[in-house]
Design a protein around this motif. Sequence first.
Motif, short mmCIF file in Angstrom:
data_model
loop_
_atom_site.label_atom_id
_atom_site.label_comp_id
_atom_site.label_asym_id
_atom_site.label_seq_id
_atom_site.Cartn_x
_atom_site.Cartn_y
_atom_site.Cartn_z
N GLN A 320 1.06 -1.31 0.16
CA GLN A 320 0.08 0.31 0.03
C GLN A 320 0.60 1.16 0.16
N PHE A 321 1.92 1.76 0.87
CA PHE A 321 2.95 2.60 1.08
C PHE A 321 4.39 2.39 0.66
N PHE A 322 4.36 2.10 -0.02
CA PHE A 322 5.89 1.31 -0.63
C PHE A 322 5.88 1.26 -2.58
N THR A 323 5.27 0.40 -3.14
CA THR A 323 5.04 -0.52 -4.67
C THR A 323 3.97 0.09 -5.26
N MET A 324 2.40 0.27 -4.51
CA MET A 324 1.13 0.70 -5.04
C MET A 324 1.49 2.54 -5.55
N PRO A 325 2.44 3.44 -4.82
CA PRO A 325 2.00 4.03 -5.77
C PRO A 325 3.33 4.68 -6.81
N GLU A 326 4.40 3.75 -6.87
CA GLU A 326 5.21 3.80 -8.32
C GLU A 326 4.24 3.07 -9.31
N LEU A 327 3.64 2.40 -8.86
CA LEU A 327 2.26 1.41 -10.35
C LEU A 327 1.71 2.56 -11.04
N VAL A 328 1.10 3.49 -10.20
CA VAL A 328 -0.33 4.56 -10.57
C VAL A 328 0.36 5.71 -10.27
N GLY A 329 1.74 5.81 -10.30
CA GLY A 329 1.99 6.73 -10.62
C GLY A 329 2.11 7.80 -9.36
N GLY A 330 2.17 8.02 -8.58
CA GLY A 330 2.12 8.94 -7.51
C GLY A 330 3.26 9.30 -7.51
N THR A 331 4.37 8.79 -7.83
CA THR A 331 5.68 9.26 -7.36
C THR A 331 6.12 9.75 -9.44
N GLY A 332 5.70 9.11 -10.26
CA GLY A 332 5.84 8.86 -11.46
C GLY A 332 6.94 8.62 -11.59
N SER A 333 7.98 7.94 -11.02
CA SER A 333 8.82 7.37 -11.17
C SER A 333 9.06 5.53 -12.30
N ILE A 334 7.96 5.69 -12.07
CA ILE A 334 7.80 4.10 -12.76
C ILE A 334 7.36 5.22 -14.52
N PRO A 335 5.29 5.77 -14.34
CA PRO A 335 6.06 5.68 -15.56
C PRO A 335 6.41 6.94 -16.24
N SER A 336 7.30 8.09 -15.84
CA SER A 336 8.36 8.38 -16.79
C SER A 336 9.26 7.49 -17.04
N ARG A 337 9.70 6.30 -16.65
CA ARG A 337 10.72 6.03 -16.52
C ARG A 337 9.97 4.87 -18.77
N CYS A 338 8.29 4.55 -18.40
CA CYS A 338 8.42 4.24 -19.94
C CYS A 338 7.93 4.93 -20.65
N ASP A 339 7.81 6.12 -20.29
CA ASP A 339 7.40 6.83 -21.34
C ASP A 339 9.61 7.31 -22.09
N GLU A 340 10.24 7.36 -21.58
CA GLU A 340 11.40 7.61 -21.82
C GLU A 340 12.52 6.93 -22.72
N ALA A 341 11.44 5.38 -22.61
CA ALA A 341 12.58 4.03 -22.91
C ALA A 341 12.20 3.96 -24.84
N GLU A 342 13.42 3.79 -25.23
CA GLU A 342 13.18 3.63 -25.94
C GLU A 342 12.56 2.88 -26.94
N ILE A 343 11.93 3.06 -27.88
CA ILE A 343 10.85 2.73 -28.42
C ILE A 343 11.50 1.44 -30.07
N LEU A 344 11.37 -0.05 -29.55
CA LEU A 344 11.99 -1.00 -30.80
C LEU A 344 10.65 -1.39 -31.60
N GLU A 345 10.90 -1.84 -32.58
CA GLU A 345 10.09 -1.92 -33.91
C GLU A 345 10.57 -3.38 -34.32
N PHE A 346 9.35 -4.61 -33.97
CA PHE A 346 9.75 -5.61 -35.14
C PHE A 346 9.06 -5.41 -36.25
N GLY A 347 9.68 -5.78 -37.19
CA GLY A 347 9.45 -6.32 -38.82
C GLY A 347 8.43 -5.48 -38.62
N SER A 348 7.17 -5.73 -39.93
CA SER A 348 6.61 -4.58 -40.51
C SER A 348 5.12 -4.92 -40.67
N GLY A 349 3.48 -4.27 -40.84
CA GLY A 349 2.80 -4.03 -40.85
C GLY A 349 1.62 -4.13 -39.27
#
Length: 349
Positions: A320-349
């Motif tokens: 409740q106090f340590f893991t969930m805030p990271e998952l739902v963006g309470g501190t924004g650390s986990i979502p921001s890391r996902c947004d800033e991550a490099e997008i990898l594309e595999f194949g076409s279509g």
Amino acid sequence: YFGAMSIIYVFFFVFFQHAIPTDCFSIPSASTSAGRIEGGQIDQIKSIIIDSRSNTQQFQQERSRDASTIPIKQILRNDLGSNMMVSCVSYASDFTSTMKLSVSEYDKFTTSRHTDCINLFDNYKTNLIRCEKLNEQSINIRWNATWIPSGSTWLFKLGEFAGWKISVKSPDPAVRSKFSWKAVFDTFSNAFATGNITLPISCVEGNTILTIKQASDVADSGGDFTVTIKESIDLVSEADKNRIQNRRVAQELAAWIDVARRPPKFNVDDWAGMVRQRILSSVPGTGALDVDPNESDSDGVVALVLFGFISVIVLGISFQFFTMPELVGGTGSIPSRCDEAEILEFGSG
């Protein structure tokens, strides 16, 4: 005729009075008869032993004086020992046959062992229970040694911190120790309700017989008197009869004997093995990995349920106090890391 006989009688009386001292016909004193010390001296020695324990004002001085051994140097430093030449100290105990030690060797042996006990055992104390004269040569001393068992120091500190009145009780050596959650709950609930708590303490009691008598051969012994000290410990006798069933009592007794009664110049490992064989071999549950059994089968179930309940609560709080805030963006650390991550594309279509 009668006048001549009177003169002869007076002559012989005066002659024998001056030629042979009268003390040659006196009854031998107690100091030279049947190997006894002077009359009344054994009472003075008894007083010295008692005073060595009672005439103290500071706690540190009280702890530094060992009531379980004989203060032989203090006895000899007294006026009593000014004319007493002690040839040797014969010491015997439950674990050792008679050893002949000098006064300084015995004093060093007892002092160093008592210092080790103070350093190794929490709140270590020795007490003089009784000191009585057996005869004109011997004194019997009844003593005990007490300390806080290993692993129980925090309970005494908790009781002092909470302001509870602490009373102590030594476990019954004939009863096998068992663990009970109910007993733990009852102990602390009673402490919170009444302000009183009873905690375990280790206790060893014993007898020491001190005998002082004249040396049989003064020329060979090097002194006028010999001191014999014979010590016996109650729990050692109980162990010899296989009457000790309490694991904790046996382990604390073995630890104390290992430290307090190891003879001079005796190998440490050999002594520890001898003590363990005699004290612990017949006591159930004294293995290195053994634990006290539960008082009832239901205690094991209760302990398992209680452990599971506490684990679920801790896991829920941490989520409740340590893991969930990271998952739902309470501190924004986990979502921001996902947004800033490099997008990898595999194949076409």
